[in-house]
Design an enzyme around this catalytic site. Sequence first.
Site: not given
Lengths: 420, 420
Positions: A133, A205, A230-231, A379
């Site tokens: 990312f 990560d 927040y995922k 995705r």
Amino acid sequence: MPAHPDLASPDPASIEALDAADPLRAFRDRFVLPEGVIYLDGNSLGAASSAALAELEAAARQEWSRDLIRSWNSAGWFDMPVQLGDSIGRLVGAADGQTVVGDTTSINIYKALHAALALRPGRNVIVAESGSFPTDLYMAEGVVSTRPGASLKLEGVDAPAIEDLIDQTVAVVLLNHVNYKTGELRDMAALTKRIHAAGALAIWDLCHSAGALPVELDVANADFAVGCTYKYLNGGPGAPAFIYAARRHHENIVQPLSGWWGHARPFAMEHAYAGAPGIRRFQCGTQPILSMRALKGALDIWNAVDMQILRQKSLALTDLFITLVEARCGQYGVTLETPRERERRGSQVSFAHANAYEVMQALIERGVIGDFRAPATLRFGFTPLYTSYRDVWDAVAVLEDILASGVWKEPRFAVRSAVT
Amino acid sequence: MPAHPDLASPDPASIEALDAADPLRAFRDRFVLPEGVIYLDGNSLGAASSAALAELEAAARQEWSRDLIRSWNSAGWFDMPVQLGDSIGRLVGAADGQTVVGDTTSINIYKALHAALALRPGRNVIVAESGSFPTDLYMAEGVVSTRPGASLKLEGVDAPAIEDLIDQTVAVVLLNHVNYKTGELRDMAALTKRIHAAGALAIWDLCHSAGALPVELDVANADFAVGCTYKYLNGGPGAPAFIYAARRHHENIVQPLSGWWGHARPFAMEHAYAGAPGIRRFQCGTQPILSMRALKGALDIWNAVDMQILRQKSLALTDLFITLVEARCGQYGVTLETPRERERRGSQVSFAHANAYEVMQALIERGVIGDFRAPATLRFGFTPLYTSYRDVWDAVAVLEDILASGVWKEPRFAVRSAVT
């Protein structure tokens, strides 16, 4: 877990049976999901739960409005970063006292990289993945800019495989546990062992693995980890991130974002910095309490979740999605990007399509929400606490219809918005 | 503004007249203040407003719960840091496009110090105040730790006055506009001019002046500024901070917290960092949206506030408080710490007392909420949007009673809590 339906030809009845037998089925009712939407983007922004909304309201109406400044003590605001850190720790295989919530993933990467470099004097190389990312790489660049002699080497640029880059010059390797785009899962234990064998340290990560599958930081002997909340953890938009440091490093942690919340005596108002013991030394400034209180509600739900059962359902959902999409949409130019092997897959499935942007916009218009990742990836995230087998079945039906009809070619689907 | 009452002997009737004539009187109804409390700690945590609570609820119930990931576009989440930055800019004398909201004051000090040092190559000294809010100094230490040759010099340690430290070796001077403890107000324009004359840059910490008095960053020719939003701006506990950079520096800003939100093309997912133009380059990672939406509601209130009138009321409130406390409590060992001159005072008043901790606990028990600052300061903040003259009158009466009765000597008032 129930046996799979015949994946060569599943039908609505067998899908219904899967949902009926789902041991996580009851969790869906704890979330506030909109009508008419199949939400396959919990890997970008997790859904709201009643618990998170209730905590947020208590924080706003009672703690802030009524109790005001007293809530730093009476509502436990001051210790919340450490307490929520322990809650997350339990989900990622970290014993208490090694995880703290605060700041953003980007900021926490910066802290972890500096701390790791300080622990490996004489070594100046940071290794990362070109497929990482991007913010991980940008923060590594930021660290390099402040350390004369330091450099950044990338898998996919400086060598084909990360293992080829790990030598005696390397201080730290920064790795994504699950790749944000392809959904590929790295073997944390094996890679950490390989990194340690070269005398380097590993930062993991966990943005796309915390809450998505069992993570075993302590068992894998990880050095540092960071992640967002927040995922899959459903903490709310932009909820504060977390950082983990193995206890064996605590005594020697030095990191330059040395704000007052990481001070040993924050309210003594001393001139000189003196780092707090333990994981608190990674704290910096005052955290956004309202966002953190919503996160607290979201994390409370996880107390009742068995991560092995979560993983089984996750794999069943993604297996089913892959099978159905390949069977019904393969002829329209969709190609699997996610590893097919279960042990190399997180909880998302990505398919390439030449017009992925337009196809995703058409899906969203029909209420199937996944996301697009440039240049050509569709995705889809599968969140076992609130995604059903029926969601998978219905989503594939809509995708098939969009691809077969060619509706995605209509010009309105090509209009780009600010965030894609 | 009405003329002052006879401050030598104000009485309840004259106090009532002041409140009746207060042009800011109507603003108090916009805030949600608890019954039975006189809140003189808005300089630590500002009160909640109906507007902030309404925005927070919309963010939670509609934007997050119902619209989910789509809200990044449809609710304008992505641009909020820049839009709220401009709202704050209007309160601190900054033309649009120079202020952005995000992260914490500590983190923003780190960015500003690095940016300033990069703009003054060959200069290695940071100057700050030993009486600064401590996190400013701790972050400066953090910056120094990453820059070989850099050093930190402190007013009050290395020289008695800040002016004595400003020479050709100095890259940047970090100053508190209003001192957190004493309430002393610095002359921003004069000091910035003095700093520029030596070829250095000025960073102003506005934590205790933004929303407390008129600030003129552009007029004063300030280089950078930072501040929090949870004090006089009433953004909510730990609401995100802000950073200002004068437009003349934008093209050359380099700062190491170079996360994806500060990238020129954050969603292109490029390997290499390329800073966004303008103030966006100070952004780093994903911000806590729930906290930021409450802040939006709080800032909307300020659109109707005339900062000159705010300042007049602030000075009238603090004048009255000083006069009354000295007249009624001076005999009990309270001594004014805040400058008596209006032009050297922010919107708080601090008094020293040998047992300030105990006295403040006794005040809080009686519903008068100020705060204690180590080792011996009673600190009272006056927030003209919701503090009345009657509040001042009543608070002094309670303080007088506590000091005269000696009730603060009871052992329960000496019990320290985590956050003091």
